[in-house]
Design a protein around this motif. Structure first.
Motif, mmCIF file in Angstrom:
data_model
loop_
_atom_site.group_PDB
_atom_site.id
_atom_site.type_symbol
_atom_site.label_atom_id
_atom_site.label_comp_id
_atom_site.label_asym_id
_atom_site.label_seq_id
_atom_site.Cartn_x
_atom_site.Cartn_y
_atom_site.Cartn_z
ATOM 1 N N ALA A 66 26.090 17.086 -29.134
ATOM 2 C CA ALA A 66 27.208 17.855 -29.420
ATOM 3 C C ALA A 66 27.051 19.215 -29.416
ATOM 4 O O ALA A 66 27.950 19.892 -29.458
ATOM 5 N N SER A 67 25.761 19.623 -29.823
ATOM 6 C CA SER A 67 25.503 21.151 -29.995
ATOM 7 C C SER A 67 25.668 21.759 -28.630
ATOM 8 O O SER A 67 25.723 22.985 -28.785
ATOM 9 N N TYR A 68 25.563 20.981 -27.572
ATOM 10 C CA TYR A 68 25.717 21.897 -26.065
ATOM 11 C C TYR A 68 27.255 22.087 -26.143
ATOM 12 O O TYR A 68 27.442 22.750 -25.132
ATOM 13 N N THR A 115 21.487 29.744 -19.051
ATOM 14 C CA THR A 115 21.022 30.575 -20.071
ATOM 15 C C THR A 115 21.653 29.953 -21.526
ATOM 16 O O THR A 115 21.052 29.874 -22.384
ATOM 17 N N GLU A 116 22.914 29.888 -21.461
ATOM 18 C CA GLU A 116 23.447 29.257 -22.572
ATOM 19 C C GLU A 116 23.023 27.808 -23.129
ATOM 20 O O GLU A 116 22.504 27.594 -24.279
ATOM 21 N N VAL A 117 22.911 26.812 -22.187
ATOM 22 C CA VAL A 117 21.970 25.657 -22.505
ATOM 23 C C VAL A 117 20.564 25.968 -22.811
ATOM 24 O O VAL A 117 20.305 24.971 -23.864
ATOM 25 N N ALA A 118 19.778 26.625 -22.413
ATOM 26 C CA ALA A 118 18.599 26.897 -22.664
ATOM 27 C C ALA A 118 18.551 27.610 -24.074
ATOM 28 O O ALA A 118 17.379 27.273 -24.947
ATOM 29 N N GLY A 119 19.449 28.263 -24.269
ATOM 30 C CA GLY A 119 19.289 29.001 -25.590
ATOM 31 C C GLY A 119 19.503 28.032 -26.790
ATOM 32 O O GLY A 119 19.008 28.247 -27.919
ATOM 33 N N ILE A 120 20.283 27.071 -26.568
ATOM 34 C CA ILE A 120 21.022 26.201 -27.461
ATOM 35 C C ILE A 120 19.677 25.276 -27.518
ATOM 36 O O ILE A 120 19.154 24.747 -28.704
ATOM 37 N N TYR A 121 18.956 24.543 -26.487
ATOM 38 C CA TYR A 121 17.867 23.886 -26.719
ATOM 39 C C TYR A 121 16.677 24.386 -27.508
ATOM 40 O O TYR A 121 16.156 23.880 -28.308
#
Length: 222
Positions: free
Chosen positions: A2-4, A44-50
């Motif tokens: 859900a964080s993504y 970038t956004e997904v990588a940052g959250i990961y």
């Protein structure tokens, strides 16, 4: 998982889908470049959250790298828009040299251990000035334009709102970052940037639609 699914990632993915649908067959490579830029933004956004949630690491290296693509793409697109009115190539080169000098200098000063706050702040100011200059050039142009369907106008609108808001956020950065759970469990800064992202990608998506309609009814448009 859900964080993504955040306001930012949803807005970016919607804009990515819009760019794929409306720009994929565009004959102008400058407009098609925005597809790859949106894809990079989403990545970038997904990588940052990961990195932050999955690996429990600071994610500023991801966003520092993305600054290069952000500066290059937005600058190049402004150059493409200005080119229809006057030659700004010398200013383009000057700005890119200044940006890279700031980028490298801040990296060295911070020992690559922080987000490049000052470089990003100056970049935001430059893009605000570029947007205002584009409006000035449009006002001076005698050619009739229907602004409600003029794609460059809406792309610049979204860019101006986002970077003007970013500049304001950077000015009040220390205050906005203090209260980490002020609204819906998020900081004021996060809420403001979420609103700015919605505005940016809504305007850009509409610009893509306008570009598609322009290309459909005037196939020879550049």
């Amino acid at each position: 998982m859900a964080s993504y699914f955040t306001i930012n990632t949803i807005a970016e993915f919607v804009c990515l889908i819009a760019s794929l649908f409306f720009l994929a067959k565009d004959k102008n490579p400058v407009w098609r470049l925005l597809i790859f830029y949106m894809l990079l933004n989403c990545g970038t956004e997904v990588a940052g959250i990961y990195m932050r949630v999955g690996l429990h690491l600071h994610n500023y290296p991801v966003y520092n790298l993305s600054l290069l693509a952000e500066c290059g793409t937005v600058t190049f697109f402004f150059y493409y828009l200005f080119k229809a009115y006057k030659n700004v190539f010398p200013y383009l080169i000057t700005w890119l040299v200044i940006f890279m000098a700031m980028y490298i200098t801040e990296l060295i000063i911070n020992h690559m251990g922080q987000f490049l706050f000052y470089t990003a702040s100056v970049m935001s100011i430059v893009f605000v000035l570029a947007a205002l200059y584009f409006y000035y050039l449009m006002l001076m142009d005698e050619k009739y334009m229907r602004l409600s369907t003029y794609a460059p106008f809406w792309w610049v609108n979204g860019t101006l709102f986002f970077y003007f808001g970013s500049t304001a956020c950077n000015i009040f950065f220390n205050y906005l970052i203090k209260d980490t759970h002020i609204l819906f469990g998020n900081s004021i800064r996060y809420v403001v940037y979420s609103i700015l992202n919605i505005i940016l990608y809504s305007f850009w998506s509409y610009a893509f639609i306008c570009r598609y309609l322009q290309r459909t009814y005037t196939p020879s448009s550049d």
